[in-house]
Design a protein around this motif. Structure first.
Motif, mmCIF file in Angstrom:
data_model
loop_
_atom_site.group_PDB
_atom_site.id
_atom_site.type_symbol
_atom_site.label_atom_id
_atom_site.label_comp_id
_atom_site.label_asym_id
_atom_site.label_seq_id
_atom_site.Cartn_x
_atom_site.Cartn_y
_atom_site.Cartn_z
ATOM 1 N N VAL A 55 29.268 47.462 69.560
ATOM 2 C CA VAL A 55 28.142 48.391 69.371
ATOM 3 C C VAL A 55 28.113 49.010 67.974
ATOM 4 C CG1 VAL A 55 27.932 48.942 71.825
ATOM 5 C CG2 VAL A 55 29.378 50.357 70.374
ATOM 6 N N ALA A 56 29.128 48.693 67.154
ATOM 7 C CA ALA A 56 29.185 49.305 65.818
ATOM 8 C C ALA A 56 30.074 48.485 64.894
ATOM 9 C CB ALA A 56 29.754 50.722 65.936
ATOM 10 N N THR A 57 29.877 48.691 63.595
ATOM 11 C CA THR A 57 30.816 48.107 62.634
ATOM 12 C C THR A 57 31.850 49.177 62.309
ATOM 13 O OG1 THR A 57 29.393 48.773 60.795
ATOM 14 C CG2 THR A 57 29.169 46.516 61.563
ATOM 15 N N VAL A 58 33.079 48.743 62.170
ATOM 16 C CA VAL A 58 34.180 49.667 61.896
ATOM 17 C C VAL A 58 34.776 49.278 60.545
ATOM 18 C CG1 VAL A 58 36.401 50.535 62.717
ATOM 19 C CG2 VAL A 58 34.654 49.846 64.374
ATOM 20 N N SER A 59 34.894 50.261 59.654
ATOM 21 C CA SER A 59 35.477 49.991 58.347
ATOM 22 C C SER A 59 36.364 51.155 57.922
ATOM 23 C CB SER A 59 34.368 49.768 57.313
ATOM 24 O OG SER A 59 33.587 50.940 57.180
ATOM 25 N N CYS A 60 37.088 50.942 56.838
ATOM 26 C CA CYS A 60 37.972 51.979 56.291
ATOM 27 C C CYS A 60 37.659 52.146 54.802
ATOM 28 C CB CYS A 60 39.430 51.595 56.484
ATOM 29 S SG CYS A 60 39.892 51.487 58.200
ATOM 30 N N PRO A 61 36.699 53.011 54.487
ATOM 31 C CA PRO A 61 36.333 53.194 53.076
ATOM 32 C C PRO A 61 37.432 53.885 52.269
ATOM 33 C CG PRO A 61 35.172 54.779 54.442
ATOM 34 C CD PRO A 61 35.912 53.858 55.370
ATOM 35 N N LEU A 67 35.402 54.645 59.344
ATOM 36 C CA LEU A 67 33.961 54.861 59.393
ATOM 37 C C LEU A 67 33.372 53.927 60.453
ATOM 38 C CD1 LEU A 67 31.601 56.338 57.902
ATOM 39 C CD2 LEU A 67 31.355 54.248 56.573
ATOM 40 N N ILE A 68 32.638 54.513 61.404
ATOM 41 C CA ILE A 68 32.034 53.742 62.485
ATOM 42 C C ILE A 68 30.520 53.859 62.340
ATOM 43 C CG2 ILE A 68 31.839 53.491 64.986
ATOM 44 C CD1 ILE A 68 34.635 55.003 65.048
ATOM 45 N N ARG A 69 29.886 52.729 62.073
ATOM 46 C CA ARG A 69 28.435 52.702 61.853
ATOM 47 C C ARG A 69 27.794 51.953 63.030
ATOM 48 N NH1 ARG A 69 26.120 53.708 57.152
ATOM 49 N NH2 ARG A 69 28.026 53.294 55.999
ATOM 50 N N PRO A 70 27.158 52.690 63.959
ATOM 51 C CA PRO A 70 26.573 52.030 65.134
ATOM 52 C C PRO A 70 25.354 51.178 64.771
ATOM 53 C CG PRO A 70 26.047 54.365 65.147
ATOM 54 C CD PRO A 70 26.945 54.126 63.971
ATOM 55 N N ASP A 72 22.895 50.901 66.765
ATOM 56 C CA ASP A 72 21.797 51.724 67.288
ATOM 57 C C ASP A 72 22.267 53.177 67.223
ATOM 58 O OD1 ASP A 72 19.898 53.077 68.750
ATOM 59 O OD2 ASP A 72 20.281 52.035 70.639
ATOM 60 N N THR A 73 21.616 54.003 66.392
ATOM 61 C CA THR A 73 22.072 55.390 66.228
ATOM 62 C C THR A 73 21.976 56.188 67.528
ATOM 63 O OG1 THR A 73 19.893 55.999 65.376
ATOM 64 C CG2 THR A 73 21.630 55.576 63.755
ATOM 65 N N GLY A 74 21.247 55.693 68.506
ATOM 66 C CA GLY A 74 21.163 56.366 69.799
ATOM 67 C C GLY A 74 22.480 56.332 70.569
ATOM 68 N N THR A 75 23.412 55.512 70.105
ATOM 69 C CA THR A 75 24.703 55.403 70.804
ATOM 70 C C THR A 75 25.778 56.296 70.182
ATOM 71 O OG1 THR A 75 25.367 53.509 69.446
ATOM 72 C CG2 THR A 75 24.248 53.017 71.533
ATOM 73 N N LEU A 76 25.438 57.094 69.175
ATOM 74 C CA LEU A 76 26.436 57.943 68.503
ATOM 75 C C LEU A 76 27.187 58.855 69.473
ATOM 76 C CD1 LEU A 76 24.652 58.948 65.182
ATOM 77 C CD2 LEU A 76 26.856 57.827 65.391
ATOM 78 N N LYS A 77 26.448 59.525 70.361
ATOM 79 C CA LYS A 77 27.095 60.455 71.311
ATOM 80 C C LYS A 77 28.060 59.696 72.219
ATOM 81 C CE LYS A 77 25.440 64.536 70.407
ATOM 82 N NZ LYS A 77 26.303 65.304 69.550
ATOM 83 N N GLU A 78 27.650 58.506 72.666
ATOM 84 C CA GLU A 78 28.507 57.712 73.550
ATOM 85 C C GLU A 78 29.751 57.228 72.805
ATOM 86 O OE1 GLU A 78 28.182 57.529 76.795
ATOM 87 O OE2 GLU A 78 26.365 58.726 76.614
ATOM 88 N N ILE A 79 29.596 56.894 71.536
ATOM 89 C CA ILE A 79 30.747 56.473 70.728
ATOM 90 C C ILE A 79 31.733 57.632 70.602
ATOM 91 C CG2 ILE A 79 31.479 55.839 68.389
ATOM 92 C CD1 ILE A 79 28.919 54.111 68.238
ATOM 93 N N ASP A 95 27.605 62.589 61.749
ATOM 94 C CA ASP A 95 26.616 63.177 60.823
ATOM 95 C C ASP A 95 25.191 62.720 61.135
ATOM 96 O OD1 ASP A 95 26.354 60.617 59.837
ATOM 97 O OD2 ASP A 95 27.135 61.071 57.842
ATOM 98 N N GLY A 96 24.980 62.125 62.309
ATOM 99 C CA GLY A 96 23.649 61.671 62.692
ATOM 100 C C GLY A 96 23.408 60.197 62.410
ATOM 101 N N ARG A 97 24.240 59.598 61.550
ATOM 102 C CA ARG A 97 24.103 58.166 61.249
ATOM 103 C C ARG A 97 25.396 57.412 61.496
ATOM 104 N NH1 ARG A 97 22.425 58.862 55.300
ATOM 105 N NH2 ARG A 97 24.626 58.950 55.505
ATOM 106 N N VAL A 98 26.518 58.046 61.200
ATOM 107 C CA VAL A 98 27.829 57.410 61.352
ATOM 108 C C VAL A 98 28.807 58.394 61.989
ATOM 109 C CG1 VAL A 98 27.541 55.872 59.372
ATOM 110 C CG2 VAL A 98 28.617 58.088 59.049
#
Length: 186
Positions: A55-61, A67-70, A72-79, A95-98
């Motif tokens: 449901v998201a890409t996971v990276s380490c900046p 950093l978890i970038r969904p 679908d931003t609608g899944t942020l709360k579930e993540i 932060d509303g996006r990640v």
């Protein structure tokens, strides 16, 4: 069952034990952030628990941040809920996006606990390998008793199984040793 089939089955099952160990070791953190730290997280989306990776890409900046970038931003709360439920010890920041996870530095005591856990996982893998050896040897014994194998074929099969056992136990030890070094250095 032929001798070659027994050996192939034993090798396959021992290989799976090592794969499981590799997966488990990925989830143990070193001093650096690593996407593998959230591999075990399940997120309740679309009506079922879904692995975070789906449901998201996971990276380490940064070395201390995941950093978890969904998709679908609608899944942020579930993540966020999934991360909290996984009890990883990190507080998600949304932060509303990640979602960001700040990874605190490890204390010496925590590092020692992790090394102990690595040793446990390694030993579990070795026990699994030995159980596969036992099963393979038992099949070889039964094949000899049932007149499918001669004593020589049974002994050769058991020797091959022992070589595989040594190989996979050594691999488990090496994986554990490398992971311990990562944990203690990080």
């Amino acid at each position: 069952m032929q001798a070659e089939e027994i050996i192939l089955d034993v090798e396959d099952r021992m290989g799976k034990a090592i794969q499981k160990l590799k997966q488990n070791l990925t989830g143990i953190r070193t001093g650096r952030a690593n996407p593998g730290l959230v591999d075990s997280v399940k997120v309740n989306v679309y009506g079922s628990p879904t692995p975070l990776k789906q449901v998201a890409t996971v990276s380490c900046p940064e070395p201390d941040q995941i950093l978890i970038r969904p998709f679908d931003t609608g899944t942020l709360k579930e993540i966020e809920k999934g991360i909290i439920a996984a009890d990883l010890g990190y507080t998600p920041n949304n932060d509303g996006r990640v979602v960001r996870l700040n990874i605190p530095p490890l204390s010496t005591q925590v590092r020692q606990k992790m090394v102990a856990r690595i040793k446990e996982l390694s030993e579990e893998a070795k026990v699994a390998v030995r159980n596969v050896r036992r099963d393979g040897n038992k099949i070889a014994e039964m094949s000899e008793k049932g007149k499918i194998f001669s004593e020589d074929v049974r002994d050769t099969t058991k020797d091959e199984i022992q070589k595989l056992t040594k190989k996979y136990e050594d691999e488990a030890s090496e994986l554990a040793k490398n992971r311990e070094q990562d944990v203690m250095e990080g």
